[in-house]
Design a protein around this motif. Sequence first.
Motif, PDB file in Angstrom:
ATOM      1  N   SER A 103       0.847  -1.190   0.000  1.00 56.08           N
ATOM      2  CA  SER A 103       0.000   0.000   0.000  1.00 56.08           C
ATOM      3  C   SER A 103       0.883   1.240   0.000  1.00 56.08           C
ATOM      4  O   SER A 103       1.987   1.240   0.548  1.00 56.08           O
ATOM      5  N   LYS A 104       0.376   2.315  -0.579  1.00 50.91           N
ATOM      6  CA  LYS A 104       1.123   3.564  -0.558  1.00 50.91           C
ATOM      7  C   LYS A 104       1.273   4.089   0.869  1.00 50.91           C
ATOM      8  O   LYS A 104       2.161   4.898   1.151  1.00 50.91           O
ATOM      9  N   ASN A 105       0.411   3.619   1.764  1.00 48.49           N
ATOM     10  CA  ASN A 105       0.487   4.049   3.153  1.00 48.49           C
ATOM     11  C   ASN A 105       1.668   3.430   3.891  1.00 48.49           C
ATOM     12  O   ASN A 105       1.960   3.805   5.030  1.00 48.49           O
ATOM     13  N   ALA A 106       2.351   2.453   3.261  1.00 45.47           N
ATOM     14  CA  ALA A 106       3.517   1.837   3.887  1.00 45.47           C
ATOM     15  C   ALA A 106       4.613   2.866   4.133  1.00 45.47           C
ATOM     16  O   ALA A 106       5.478   2.664   4.990  1.00 45.47           O
ATOM     17  N   VAL A 107       4.589   3.969   3.393  1.00 47.97           N
ATOM     18  CA  VAL A 107       5.593   5.010   3.587  1.00 47.97           C
ATOM     19  C   VAL A 107       5.509   5.574   5.004  1.00 47.97           C
ATOM     20  O   VAL A 107       6.520   6.013   5.577  1.00 47.97           O
ATOM     21  N   GLY A 108       4.307   5.569   5.593  1.00 56.09           N
ATOM     22  CA  GLY A 108       4.162   6.044   6.961  1.00 56.09           C
ATOM     23  C   GLY A 108       4.896   5.167   7.950  1.00 56.09           C
ATOM     24  O   GLY A 108       5.482   5.665   8.918  1.00 56.09           O
ATOM     25  N   ALA A 109       4.887   3.856   7.713  1.00 61.25           N
ATOM     26  CA  ALA A 109       5.622   2.939   8.569  1.00 61.25           C
ATOM     27  C   ALA A 109       7.116   3.171   8.441  1.00 61.25           C
ATOM     28  O   ALA A 109       7.856   3.115   9.432  1.00 61.25           O
ATOM     29  N   PHE A 110       7.580   3.425   7.219  1.00 60.85           N
ATOM     30  CA  PHE A 110       8.999   3.713   7.015  1.00 60.85           C
ATOM     31  C   PHE A 110       9.408   4.958   7.788  1.00 60.85           C
ATOM     32  O   PHE A 110      10.428   4.970   8.488  1.00 60.85           O
ATOM     33  N   ALA A 111       8.604   6.009   7.698  1.00 56.17           N
ATOM     34  CA  ALA A 111       8.916   7.252   8.414  1.00 56.17           C
ATOM     35  C   ALA A 111       8.928   7.022   9.922  1.00 56.17           C
ATOM     36  O   ALA A 111       9.798   7.539  10.636  1.00 56.17           O
ATOM     37  N   ALA A 112       7.974   6.210  10.425  1.00 55.27           N
ATOM     38  CA  ALA A 112       7.918   5.925  11.855  1.00 55.27           C
ATOM     39  C   ALA A 112       9.138   5.131  12.299  1.00 55.27           C
ATOM     40  O   ALA A 112       9.690   5.355  13.391  1.00 55.27           O
TER      41      ALA A 112
END
Length: 259
Positions: A103-112
């Motif tokens: 998902s494109k939202n995986a970028v949020g996990a990377f940032a976290a």
Amino acid sequence: MTLRERKLQEKRGWAFSLGVAIVKPTLLATTTHEWLDTHKLPESGGYVVVLNHVSHLDPLTAAHLLYDHGRIPRYLAKSGLFKNRWLGGFLRSAGQIPVERMSKNAVGAFAAAVTAVREGKVVVVYPEGTLTRDRDLWPMAGKSGAARIALETGCPVIPVGQWGAHQILYPYAKKPDLFPRKRIRMRVGDPVELGDLSAQPLGPQVISQATDRIMAALTGLVEDLRGEKAPAVRYDMRQHGDPLTGNPRSTRRNKKDEA
């Protein structure tokens, strides 16, 4: 002071304290462990730990290792676990990081994860992205998450090969085999050398090289534990047409029935 008596570097919080009270006695009752070269685990500072993935239970055995060496692990956990109100609240309170795979939202996990490392925390990544699909349970081809976190932050990547958790709960098995007690073996490796890559412009080729180095180090540790040689080419789910999530055996069975 022995390595197993390292004091925690941060407060546990209520959720992690509760988890320790439940999980650690259970592990001590159902497993023995052999932890090798644990002096290679940094005592302080942020870093990434990478492990091979052979059982749904091995995040617990990995947490046992890190906790007994003074660190609280932060996992990149699939977002579905956070959808339950109570479980999600518990996981967030324990500092775990939800990731929406594919998902494109995986970028949020990377940032976290990057933020956690920069704050001096330990982030655990299973670079295969899921339980191994290799029929002999060898590490598969890796995904880029651990490499990208390390290249972004310059933090150490510590590989930990592990073997034995699958004897308690084999991949996608429905019932655990708790007794007799199973032996969990883990070997901590040297930090993966990525300094030369960190000095280069970040791009697909650099990330791929870093990922390959991480998987090579991890596979070598598993070879040491098993006393066997891994396949020359690591299993790649995409090349074999495996689903990226879920039980691949169920999917294959359904396709066969439809045919």
